[in-house]
Structures are given as structure tokens and as C-alpha cells.
Motif scaffolding. Structure first.
Motif, PDB file in Angstrom:
ATOM      1  N   ASN A  18       0.173   4.072  11.984  1.00  0.00           N
ATOM      2  CA  ASN A  18      -0.235   5.478  12.065  1.00  0.00           C
ATOM      3  C   ASN A  18      -1.746   5.686  11.977  1.00  0.00           C
ATOM      4  OD1 ASN A  18      -0.820   5.119   9.341  1.00  0.00           O
ATOM      5  ND2 ASN A  18       1.022   6.167   8.620  1.00  0.00           N
ATOM      6  N   GLY A  19      -2.492   4.591  11.777  1.00  0.00           N
ATOM      7  CA  GLY A  19      -3.947   4.702  11.741  1.00  0.00           C
ATOM      8  C   GLY A  19      -4.502   5.237  10.438  1.00  0.00           C
ATOM      9  N   LYS A  20      -3.647   5.545   9.463  1.00  0.00           N
ATOM     10  CA  LYS A  20      -4.102   6.082   8.193  1.00  0.00           C
ATOM     11  C   LYS A  20      -4.646   4.963   7.296  1.00  0.00           C
ATOM     12  CE  LYS A  20      -1.390   8.806   5.981  1.00  0.00           C
ATOM     13  NZ  LYS A  20      -0.146   9.351   5.366  1.00  0.00           N
ATOM     14  N   VAL A  21      -5.669   5.289   6.489  1.00  0.00           N
ATOM     15  CA  VAL A  21      -6.234   4.331   5.540  1.00  0.00           C
ATOM     16  C   VAL A  21      -5.579   4.527   4.180  1.00  0.00           C
ATOM     17  CG1 VAL A  21      -8.302   3.576   4.346  1.00  0.00           C
ATOM     18  CG2 VAL A  21      -8.425   4.196   6.766  1.00  0.00           C
ATOM     19  N   TYR A  22      -5.058   3.456   3.655  1.00  0.00           N
ATOM     20  CA  TYR A  22      -4.401   3.495   2.346  1.00  0.00           C
ATOM     21  C   TYR A  22      -5.336   2.822   1.341  1.00  0.00           C
ATOM     22  CZ  TYR A  22       0.004   4.628   4.720  1.00  0.00           C
ATOM     23  OH  TYR A  22       0.975   5.221   5.465  1.00  0.00           O
ATOM     24  N   PRO A  23      -5.741   3.511   0.281  1.00  0.00           N
ATOM     25  CA  PRO A  23      -6.654   2.916  -0.709  1.00  0.00           C
ATOM     26  C   PRO A  23      -5.965   1.838  -1.534  1.00  0.00           C
ATOM     27  CG  PRO A  23      -5.891   5.045  -1.467  1.00  0.00           C
ATOM     28  CD  PRO A  23      -5.384   4.904  -0.059  1.00  0.00           C
ATOM     29  N   GLU A  24      -6.750   0.968  -2.131  1.00  0.00           N
ATOM     30  CA  GLU A  24      -6.212  -0.069  -3.004  1.00  0.00           C
ATOM     31  C   GLU A  24      -5.587   0.570  -4.242  1.00  0.00           C
ATOM     32  OE1 GLU A  24      -9.573  -3.516  -2.042  1.00  0.00           O
ATOM     33  OE2 GLU A  24      -9.597  -2.402  -3.935  1.00  0.00           O
ATOM     34  N   ILE A  25      -4.521  -0.019  -4.709  1.00  0.00           N
ATOM     35  CA  ILE A  25      -3.880   0.443  -5.934  1.00  0.00           C
ATOM     36  C   ILE A  25      -4.473  -0.317  -7.113  1.00  0.00           C
ATOM     37  CG2 ILE A  25      -1.717   0.619  -7.212  1.00  0.00           C
ATOM     38  CD1 ILE A  25      -0.267   0.819  -4.563  1.00  0.00           C
ATOM     39  N   ARG A  26      -4.994   0.402  -8.079  1.00  0.00           N
ATOM     40  CA  ARG A  26      -5.625  -0.222  -9.248  1.00  0.00           C
ATOM     41  C   ARG A  26      -4.661  -0.390 -10.416  1.00  0.00           C
ATOM     42  NH1 ARG A  26     -11.247  -0.229  -9.652  1.00  0.00           N
ATOM     43  NH2 ARG A  26     -12.342   0.540  -7.804  1.00  0.00           N
TER      44      ARG A  26
ATOM     45  N   SER B  99       0.854  -1.182   0.000  1.00  0.00           N
ATOM     46  CA  SER B  99       0.000   0.000   0.000  1.00  0.00           C
ATOM     47  C   SER B  99       0.892   1.235   0.000  1.00  0.00           C
ATOM     48  CB  SER B  99      -0.915   0.017   1.231  1.00  0.00           C
ATOM     49  OG  SER B  99      -1.866  -1.022   1.163  1.00  0.00           O
ATOM     50  N   ILE B 100       0.610   2.164  -0.899  1.00  0.00           N
ATOM     51  CA  ILE B 100       1.401   3.384  -1.021  1.00  0.00           C
ATOM     52  C   ILE B 100       0.506   4.586  -0.755  1.00  0.00           C
ATOM     53  CG2 ILE B 100       2.768   4.823  -2.592  1.00  0.00           C
ATOM     54  CD1 ILE B 100       3.561   2.264  -4.057  1.00  0.00           C
ATOM     55  N   SER B 101       0.980   5.501   0.044  1.00  0.00           N
ATOM     56  CA  SER B 101       0.193   6.672   0.395  1.00  0.00           C
ATOM     57  C   SER B 101      -0.201   7.462  -0.844  1.00  0.00           C
ATOM     58  CB  SER B 101       0.991   7.579   1.345  1.00  0.00           C
ATOM     59  OG  SER B 101       0.310   8.809   1.531  1.00  0.00           O
ATOM     60  N   PRO B 102      -1.477   7.828  -0.979  1.00  0.00           N
ATOM     61  CA  PRO B 102      -1.915   8.628  -2.128  1.00  0.00           C
ATOM     62  C   PRO B 102      -1.342  10.040  -2.104  1.00  0.00           C
ATOM     63  CG  PRO B 102      -3.687   8.391  -0.545  1.00  0.00           C
ATOM     64  CD  PRO B 102      -2.589   7.477  -0.085  1.00  0.00           C
ATOM     65  N   GLU B 103      -0.708  10.405  -1.013  1.00  0.00           N
ATOM     66  CA  GLU B 103      -0.084  11.722  -0.917  1.00  0.00           C
ATOM     67  C   GLU B 103       1.253  11.779  -1.650  1.00  0.00           C
ATOM     68  OE1 GLU B 103       0.219  12.493   3.227  1.00  0.00           O
ATOM     69  OE2 GLU B 103      -1.950  12.497   3.574  1.00  0.00           O
ATOM     70  N   VAL B 104       1.762  10.612  -2.044  1.00  0.00           N
ATOM     71  CA  VAL B 104       3.036  10.547  -2.757  1.00  0.00           C
ATOM     72  C   VAL B 104       2.900  11.204  -4.129  1.00  0.00           C
ATOM     73  CG1 VAL B 104       4.621   8.982  -3.929  1.00  0.00           C
ATOM     74  CG2 VAL B 104       3.954   8.526  -1.577  1.00  0.00           C
ATOM     75  N   SER B 105       3.875  12.020  -4.508  1.00  0.00           N
ATOM     76  CA  SER B 105       3.901  12.665  -5.826  1.00  0.00           C
ATOM     77  C   SER B 105       5.237  12.365  -6.484  1.00  0.00           C
ATOM     78  CB  SER B 105       3.715  14.180  -5.686  1.00  0.00           C
ATOM     79  OG  SER B 105       3.770  14.817  -6.954  1.00  0.00           O
TER      80      SER B 105
ATOM     81  N   LYS C 251       7.636  11.933 -10.373  1.00  0.00           N
ATOM     82  CA  LYS C 251       7.823  12.408 -11.735  1.00  0.00           C
ATOM     83  C   LYS C 251       7.775  11.274 -12.755  1.00  0.00           C
ATOM     84  CE  LYS C 251      10.749  16.332 -10.382  1.00  0.00           C
ATOM     85  NZ  LYS C 251      12.100  16.937 -10.499  1.00  0.00           N
ATOM     86  N   GLN C 252       8.177  10.067 -12.358  1.00  0.00           N
ATOM     87  CA  GLN C 252       8.266   8.979 -13.319  1.00  0.00           C
ATOM     88  C   GLN C 252       7.067   8.044 -13.282  1.00  0.00           C
ATOM     89  OE1 GLN C 252      12.196   7.065 -12.944  1.00  0.00           O
ATOM     90  NE2 GLN C 252      12.723   8.225 -14.770  1.00  0.00           N
ATOM     91  N   ALA C 253       6.230   8.173 -12.285  1.00  0.00           N
ATOM     92  CA  ALA C 253       5.083   7.270 -12.198  1.00  0.00           C
ATOM     93  C   ALA C 253       3.961   7.907 -11.395  1.00  0.00           C
ATOM     94  CB  ALA C 253       5.493   5.945 -11.559  1.00  0.00           C
ATOM     95  N   ARG C 254       2.751   7.415 -11.637  1.00  0.00           N
ATOM     96  CA  ARG C 254       1.576   7.849 -10.880  1.00  0.00           C
ATOM     97  C   ARG C 254       0.705   6.625 -10.639  1.00  0.00           C
ATOM     98  NH1 ARG C 254      -3.634   8.818 -11.796  1.00  0.00           N
ATOM     99  NH2 ARG C 254      -3.372   8.376 -14.031  1.00  0.00           N
ATOM    100  N   PHE C 255       0.359   6.388  -9.363  1.00  0.00           N
ATOM    101  CA  PHE C 255      -0.448   5.218  -9.032  1.00  0.00           C
ATOM    102  C   PHE C 255      -1.928   5.553  -9.128  1.00  0.00           C
ATOM    103  CE2 PHE C 255       2.908   2.446  -7.836  1.00  0.00           C
ATOM    104  CZ  PHE C 255       3.919   3.260  -7.343  1.00  0.00           C
ATOM    105  N   GLU C 256      -2.692   4.594  -9.621  1.00  0.00           N
ATOM    106  CA  GLU C 256      -4.139   4.741  -9.694  1.00  0.00           C
ATOM    107  C   GLU C 256      -4.757   4.030  -8.511  1.00  0.00           C
ATOM    108  OE1 GLU C 256      -5.362   5.433 -14.281  1.00  0.00           O
ATOM    109  OE2 GLU C 256      -5.465   3.364 -13.533  1.00  0.00           O
ATOM    110  N   TYR C 257      -5.621   4.738  -7.771  1.00  0.00           N
ATOM    111  CA  TYR C 257      -6.203   4.194  -6.555  1.00  0.00           C
ATOM    112  C   TYR C 257      -7.699   3.952  -6.698  1.00  0.00           C
ATOM    113  CZ  TYR C 257      -1.834   5.791  -4.423  1.00  0.00           C
ATOM    114  OH  TYR C 257      -0.509   5.996  -4.120  1.00  0.00           O
ATOM    115  N   SER C 258      -8.203   3.025  -5.887  1.00  0.00           N
ATOM    116  CA  SER C 258      -9.634   2.765  -5.832  1.00  0.00           C
ATOM    117  C   SER C 258     -10.320   3.915  -5.111  1.00  0.00           C
ATOM    118  CB  SER C 258      -9.883   1.448  -5.085  1.00  0.00           C
ATOM    119  OG  SER C 258     -11.253   1.296  -4.808  1.00  0.00           O
TER     120      SER C 258
END
Length: 264
Positions: free
Chosen positions: A40-48, A15-21, A23-30
Motif C-alpha cells: 500500500n506504500g504506507k510507511v510503518y514506524p519501528e516498534i519500540r 510492523s503494525i500500523s500506528p493507526e491501530v487503537s 483496549k488491552q495494549a498500546r505500541f510505542e513507536y519510533s
């Protein structure tokens, strides 16, 4: 020439934080679902899926258009997957057949040739490893090539014998030894269980090394063939693979892999 390609059906236990930005890649999340990081109690969305941003110095020839662009994009994606797998000791690979979107059209690859297709259903996972920093993706450097063997061994879309072979290749690359020398090193120096190491070597690597027997003895039982009867339904082979992958995970974790000076 700058362009982007989005790969679909990414199967991963990371699981990768959607806050990550990046230059070479961008993850698509559910848009729904995910898992909570217990630290940390944070919810990480599924990576599509994952979009990769590519560059070619010049336009491909007419006969290579689309093919070359997608080959480069897949190369970049696999380099990123290798880095993620080596960093976390988790799984990260594309479901087969590999599919991607390029210039609004959906493509798949078969026998090294990309062709346009109708989109299949997607499969997504996550929640075994949580990353807030994947800045290595933006570095124009690759991980050590031996981690490609490790990634292939953990890719469940590959046949079990192919995964086992790549697990052994990783150990050969890591220790600089092969065959009986590597067996002895794993048992005597690395202190791995003798039975597991010898069974793994006998049932997988030794069988592959003796494939030449099929030329004169097509019915030989000493060679494990890449088909379901000998591999996918072989319980002993599967157990050996599980045990070796546990060892490889521990080895890679201790190596703490990072990028090298090898340019991407």
C-alpha cells in the motif's frame, strides 16, 4: 485494581500500523525510521515497546506488591506476542534481560524476581510483516496453548537447544505423537525430508531424552548440554533448527490460527 506496564526492547520483524487503537495494549513507536509496506506504500514506524493494560481483582499482599503486578503484565504481554507470532509467522519477543516501566520506575526480572534497574540501550526491528488489524488483542481470548511452543522456538534470545526442543514440542502438540511415531509421521505423512527430520530428532530431542546418562556417564557425548560449546557454536544443530523452523512457519501459516474459547 487497574494499572499499566510498558515493556521495552521489543524485538520484532512485524510492523503494525500506528493507526491501530486497542483496549488491552498500546505500541510505542519510533519518531524516526521505519519501513514501507510494498502493498500500500504506507510507511510503518519501528516498534519500540508495548504498554499493556492490566486488572487485578484485589490489591496484592505487601510481600507481593510489584512482583504480582509485573508477573500478570508479562503474562499478558506474552499472550499477545504469541498471537502476533502465530498470525504472521514472524518474530516478536523481548530482549533479555526483560525490562519494563511501572509507575515511573524501570524494572528487570532475574530468576523470577523483579528489581529496579538503570535503563539499558534499546534495540528495535520491524518490516517483515505488516498489520493494519490486530483486533484479536482486544478479545478476552487466548490463542491455542501449543503456539507458545512455536513462539519460544522463534525467540532468538533463547538458546538453540531450547528453541529446538520447543519446536519439537509444538509438533508433538499439533500431531498428538512423540518420539519415533512423530518421526515416522513427519516423513511418511507430512512428506518432510527424511535426513532433516532424523538429524533433528537425533541431535536434539533424542539427546534431551537421554540426559539421564549424565548421572552415570558425566563425559558422555550423547547428550547436548545447554551451554555455548554444545549449542550456540554447533553449526549442525543451527542448520537443523533453521530447516525445522521453515517447516513450522509453513505449518502455522496453513493453520491460519485465531483466538479460541480459552479465556485470557
Amino acid at each position: 485494581m487497574d494499572y499499566s506496564v510498558t515493556f521495552h526492547n521489543l524485538i520484532t520483524t512485524i510492523s503494525i500500523s500506528p493507526e491501530v487503537s486497542l483496549k488491552q495494549a498500546r505500541f510505542e513507536y519510533s519518531r524516526s525510521g521505519g519501513s514501507k509496506n510494498p502493498d500500500n506504500g504506507k510507511v510503518y514506524p519501528e516498534i519500540r515497546g508495548m504498554e499493556v493494560f492490566c486488572h487485578l481483582d484485589k490489591e496484592p499482599d505487601e510481600t507481593r506488591k510489584v512482583q504480582e503486578e509485573l508477573e500478570i503484565a508479562l503474562y499478558l504481554a506474552e499472550e499477545i506476542f504469541t498471537g502476533l507470532v502465530a498470525t504472521t509467522q514472524e518474530e516478536c519477543y523481548l530482549a533479555r534481560p526483560i525490562t519494563c516501566t511501572y509507575k515511573g520506575k524501570l524494572y528487570t526480572v532475574s530468576d523470577g524476581f523483579w528489581s529496579e534497574i538503570i535503563p539499558p540501550d534499546n534495540v528495535y526491528m520491524g518490516g517483515e510483516a505488516y498489520l493494519d488489524d490486530v483486533s484479536f488483542i482486544d478479545e478476552n481470548k487466548n490463542f491455542h496453548p501449543m503456539f507458545h511452543f512455536y513462539r519460544a522456538a522463534k525467540d532468538e534470545t533463547n538458546s538453540k537447544d531450547y528453541r529446538a526442543l520447543n519446536a519439537w514440542r509444538f509438533l508433538e502438540a499439533l500431531h498428538g505423537k512423540s518420539d519415533s511415531d512423530l518421526v515416522e509421521h513427519l516423513i511418511n505423512t507430512e512428506k518432510q525430508p527424511e535426513k532433516i527430520v532424523k538429524d533433528f530428532y537425533k541431535n536434539i530431542r533424542c539427546a534431551v531424552a537421554h540426559a539421564k546418562l549424565i548421572k552415570t556417564k558425566p563425559g558422555t557425548q550423547k547428550v547436548i548440554l545447554p551451554r555455548a560449546f554444545e549449542t550456540e557454536f554447533d553449526g549442525g544443530l543451527f542448520w537443523d533448527l533453521i530447516q525445522m523452523l521453515k517447516y513450522l512457519d509453513d505449518v502455522v501459516k496453513k493453520l491460519n490460527p485465531t483466538t479460541t474459547d480459552i479465556a485470557r
